[in-house]
Design an enzyme around this catalytic site. Sequence first.
Site, PDB file in Angstrom:
ATOM      1  N   ASP A   1       0.807  -1.213   0.000  1.00  0.00           N
ATOM      2  CA  ASP A   1       0.000   0.000   0.000  1.00  0.00           C
ATOM      3  C   ASP A   1       0.848   1.274   0.000  1.00  0.00           C
ATOM      4  O   ASP A   1       1.822   1.373   0.760  1.00  0.00           O
ATOM      5  CB  ASP A   1      -0.856  -0.023   1.279  1.00  0.00           C
ATOM      6  CG  ASP A   1      -1.761   1.168   1.432  1.00  0.00           C
ATOM      7  OD1 ASP A   1      -2.820   1.180   0.805  1.00  0.00           O
ATOM      8  OD2 ASP A   1      -1.401   2.089   2.201  1.00  0.00           O
TER       9      ASP A   1
ATOM     10  N   GLU B   1       1.256  -0.455  -4.874  1.00  0.00           N
ATOM     11  CA  GLU B   1       0.391   0.677  -5.201  1.00  0.00           C
ATOM     12  C   GLU B   1       1.317   1.883  -5.239  1.00  0.00           C
ATOM     13  O   GLU B   1       1.721   2.396  -4.192  1.00  0.00           O
ATOM     14  CB  GLU B   1      -0.698   0.849  -4.130  1.00  0.00           C
ATOM     15  CG  GLU B   1      -1.738   1.880  -4.551  1.00  0.00           C
ATOM     16  CD  GLU B   1      -2.425   2.579  -3.394  1.00  0.00           C
ATOM     17  OE1 GLU B   1      -3.533   3.070  -3.595  1.00  0.00           O
ATOM     18  OE2 GLU B   1      -1.844   2.654  -2.295  1.00  0.00           O
TER      19      GLU B   1
END
Length: 662
Positions: free
Chosen positions: A293, A363
Amino acid sequence: MSYRNDSDSVELGECTRNPGYKDADGDGPAARDNINARDEYTQIKPYAGMPKEVLVLYSSKARYRVPREILFWLTVCCTLALVAVTIAVIALSPKCLSWWQASPVYQIYPRSFKDSDGDGVGDLKGIREKLDHFEYLNIKSIWISPFYRSPMKDFGYDVEDFRDIDPLFGTMKDFEDLLAAMHSKGLKLIMDFIPNHTSDLHRWFNLSRTRDPHYEDYYVWTDCKPDGPKPNNWVSIFGNSSWTYDEVRGQCYLHQFLKEQPDLNFRNPDVIKEMIDIIHFWLEKGVDGFRMDAVKHMLEAPHMRDEPQVDPNKPPELVTTEWDLHSDYTTSQVGLHDILREFRAQMDIYSQEPGRYRFMVTESYDYEEVYKTMMYYGSRLEKEGDFPFNFYLLDLPHNTSGVWAKHLVHLWMGNMPKGKWPNWVVGNHDRTRISSSAGRLYVRAINMLLLTLPGTATTYYGEEIGMENINVTASQIQDPADPQRSPLQWNADTNAGFNEKTNLTWLPLHPDYETVNVEAQMKDDGSVLAQYRFLNTLRQSELPLNRGWFCYVHADANVFSYIRELDGLKRAFLIVVNFGKESAVTDLSSVRELPDELKVLMSTTIANDGKVFPKSRIQTEVGEGLVIQYSTNTRFNPNHPEECYISEKACYLETIDILYKC
Ligand code: GLC
Ligand code: MG
């Protein structure tokens, strides 16, 4: 006793008489005395217990020696040939697709997938109950958004304990059971890993704000006054300053997201070590990969200078969003890739076991500067993520047209380093669902694009049935992203089958659930779900679609069209998708590699399945996509190399049904 090598005869002592010998007329030993030794010898038959010397003599006779030598050399030659063929096959075979390339990645938002205990919030046991859904869809890779212990200020992206499961989702036992159940069905589990920040309730943050010597520098602290100016102009992704004053420590800490999500300090080697330990913890448990993330935010420039404003004339007090600044000092800093490559190296340790490749996706998207995104693929020498998420197609709804679709696809294909594997995302928990952004009309076409482009598709739960965003009233809203996080619509029963025990759902259901649901769509061959399943299955069974060339053929205001083909294979596919606002007739007569007549294998408008078009007049309605299968001896890619892409070239040898490097 002796034997002579130079002759076929042998002198036999008493003890070597052949007990099996009978002379021709059968009169036995008396007559035998009259036969000379040579004759006697030639009539001896080999028998068990024959002395070694005699055997050796026999074996040197041409009729025994020659076949033996022939056999020997045949064995040697065959062995060598076998080794050579094995080496050649290994050397000539292209790499098999790994699991993360062969199947789409399906994203489960665990709050919203399936509630097993009736509290209105989805959970791990609920996921386990519904694993058949993936068998039905032919999906093998499942990414589950965070289920760590969390105060849920950012719905799990604020982690209080990286080694524990939030009670809302279940227990560690539930997790282990889920993982075992998934593995027994051949499914892979990808976890969310959130290195940039923790929750402010994490033990480390508490120790850091109280200046425990070991934890003092675990977060990014700097001096500031309680009511004074912020240390610099940096803003949070969620808006406003990314600095918050902490009364306990009397300093400001950095948070690139919520103030309850303090940023970890990755310039501190202890922090890197902590995170690696956590990676090990989950890999030891057997998870198959991580979706990492917000990684581009992991490092900040130590000089902490103001970031340049996008509009230099904007009054600084109005600079409050990430779009107001060039995030030069808060994203993708020098040194970041070294950390990610270290994470990767740690994962690779666990990838050695056959069939246990551990997958890493980051990401790390940079809309403006695509070359920055591409760096997350790693370098030639050092691996990083298997791919960074490609979010360009999320922009498709902003300007639905064939040219726009091609432009977005090409942003990735034209910039991806050679030999890398593409990927496509059309929805996630942070973005409006396709049905709501592009409109229902385009859902099927977008799924077709997703599943026929080269590379890995990512599907956000619910997109396989074309779910829409919900309307959330001001009193219901818990997070701005709620509209795309409503419970998955399983059937037309109470709570759409999401919660079968009570009448609770953490977010309202979309009212269309009575018709738009998994069960109803399973019964309908023309449903979004059936088409998703068909395309996904076709893709996995057809080499041109799963690893062949991708070549642009056509793009205009409405239609985007491309070919998927593999050298050596006659079967190829032409995809024609109408993303525009009008029905279209596309003329591909100039594409001489295509046959004159094109038969539709599948249309998103089910009535058009099986239609035959002349290649000069391929008709599509708005939002219609066609998969056309055709047979050809002339491949498109050799004549148009600048229009074509392939990750790893492979050719097919039809006669013996193998793939080889070419
Ligand atoms: C990622 C997640 C998002 C989350 C943020 C902070 O962008 O997708 O949902 O809020 O990171 O962790
Ligand atoms: Mg629950």
